[in-house]
Design a protein around this motif. Structure first.
Motif: not given
Length: 409
Positions: A387-409
């Motif tokens: 009955d723990l909501p944490n377990v149900k939440a952790m069964s969902k896949i979380v996706t994040k996007h990234f972009f990386c680049w070198p110093e330009v300033d």
């Protein structure tokens, strides 16, 4: 064979680990396995967590130790496990990561063409089985899920396998990220077998919740740490550039084994057609890349030298991590700045920027499930058993996007 006389290894996580017999001792002594001493468990993560210098060798031995504990526990609960099966299971988990190349997962699909470390591990186990006159037959069947008793394979590879129980605890220890600490001993003591499947006794349900929570936190804080993602992207781009130059006639100095992998696009069929390819791969470890990088930072190619210098000096690309994909206008403007500063042409800019997505899934409910054995003797998926909501939440896949680049300033 050299007699091991119950050789003992002092492990910082578990204390003393005893090598159970001569065969396993000889496997550990083999150059294929000793090579794992030179492959860091967490790739470039030591650039973020300085203590993360432990190796695949550490992890393999730790996994073998936990497997011993698990099999002893199951035997104590009346599960019949023959000595042959016991040994086979220990060897299967000992060799489960033997196919990893330099920097573990980072270069998995760049040095070779679409070959997972699991496939190469099978090739190594098959070769060792030949070397040891068929003594690894049972281990090979367990490792490839061909053994008739399925629960052995689940101990080696599943959502609650011995591999995960060791690496979470070990990686937590060496990074200093205490949130990743799990009670592996209690989880192991809560394991049982029902209908040829690994199950967790109901009283261990909160230990499993902690295990899943620790796994989720370790992914965000360690495995998918944004600086680690950026550094790995830089290394991937570096190898891609070295391959491109080599295959287009430019001299790119490298260690002998690495040189051949830069020259050729090696796929699984090449391993199957030429046994020497496996021996070649067995010569590769992290030091091949670092050593070659020291030559490359003096190279006339500005991309190869630039990326090598930045990695050697820990000048990691900046990175953004977001729920949504970055706006293309913003990315294009940033790429233009990078191109101008580093004097790159339009075909070269992608070597100096990186983009993609990362996913964190502590528990995949659609996959091979973690099953709870109730006090009434039935089995139920962990998500439905609690009955723990944490377990149900952790069964969902979380996706994040990234972009990386070198110093330009």
């Amino acid at each position: 064979m050299t007699t091991n006389k119950n050789k003992i290894i002092n492990d910082p996580v578990y204390g003393f680990i005893t090598i159970p017999n001569d065969l396993i001792f000889e496997i550990i002594q083999h150059p294929f396995f000793q090579r794992l001493r030179q492959i860091k468990q967490l790739g470039l993560t030591s650039l973020i967590y300085p203590g993360a210098l432990h190796t695949r060798f550490h992890h393999a031995l730790g996994s073998m130790y936990l497997m011993q504990q698990a099999l002893h526990s199951l035997r104590s609960k009346g599960i019949e496990i023959s000595d042959k099966e016991f040994e086979g299971c220990l060897i299967a988990i000992l060799l489960h990561d033997i196919g990893h190349g330099p920097f573990s997962h980072t270069l998995e699909f760049n040095l070779l063409n679409d070959i997972t470390h699991e496939k190469i591990s099978v090739l190594f186990v098959e070769r060792l089985n030949t070397v040891f006159g068929g003594a690894l037959d049972t281990a090979l069947k367990i490792f490839t899920n061909q053994y008739p008793r399925n629960f052995f394979y689940q101990l080696v590879s599943s959502q609650l396998d011995i591999d995960r129980l060791d690496y979470l605890k070990r990686d937590s220890y060496f990074t200093g990220v205490s949130e990743g600490h799990i009670g592996s001993e209690r989880i192991i003591n809560m394991l049982n077998v029902k209908n040829d499947e690994i199950v967790v006794e109901e009283k261990g349900i909160y230990s499993i919740e902690n295990f899943l929570s620790a796994r989720r936190l370790m992914y965000w804080q360690v495995y998918l740490h944004k600086t680690a993602v950026s550094a790995e992207e830089m290394l991937i781009k570096l190898i891609q550039r070295a391959k491109y130059l080599t295959q287009n006639g430019v001299n790119v100095p490298a260690t002998p084994a690495l040189k051949i992998l830069l020259e050729r696009n090696i796929a699984l069929k090449h391993f199957e057609e030429d046994s020497e390819i496996l021996d070649l791969f067995a010569l590769l470890d992290d030091s091949d890349i670092w050593g070659s990088m020291k030559f490359w930072r003096e190279h006339e190619d500005i991309i190869l030298s630039g990326l090598s210098t930045k990695l050697l000096e820990r000048r990691i690309f900046k990175i953004i991590l977001a729920n949504e994909k970055p706006l293309s206008e913003w990315v294009d403007a940033l790429k233009s700045k990078v191109q101008d500063k580093y004097q790159l042409n339009s075909d070269e800019i992608d070597y100096y920027t990186g983009s993609g997505q990362i996913s964190n899934s502590a528990y995949i409910s659609s996959g091979q499930k973690i099953k709870i054995l109730t006090k009434k003797g039935s089995t139920v998926d962990i998500v439905k058993a609690t009955d723990l909501p944490n377990v149900k939440a952790m069964s969902k896949i979380v996706t994040k996007h990234f972009f990386c680049w070198p110093e330009v300033d």
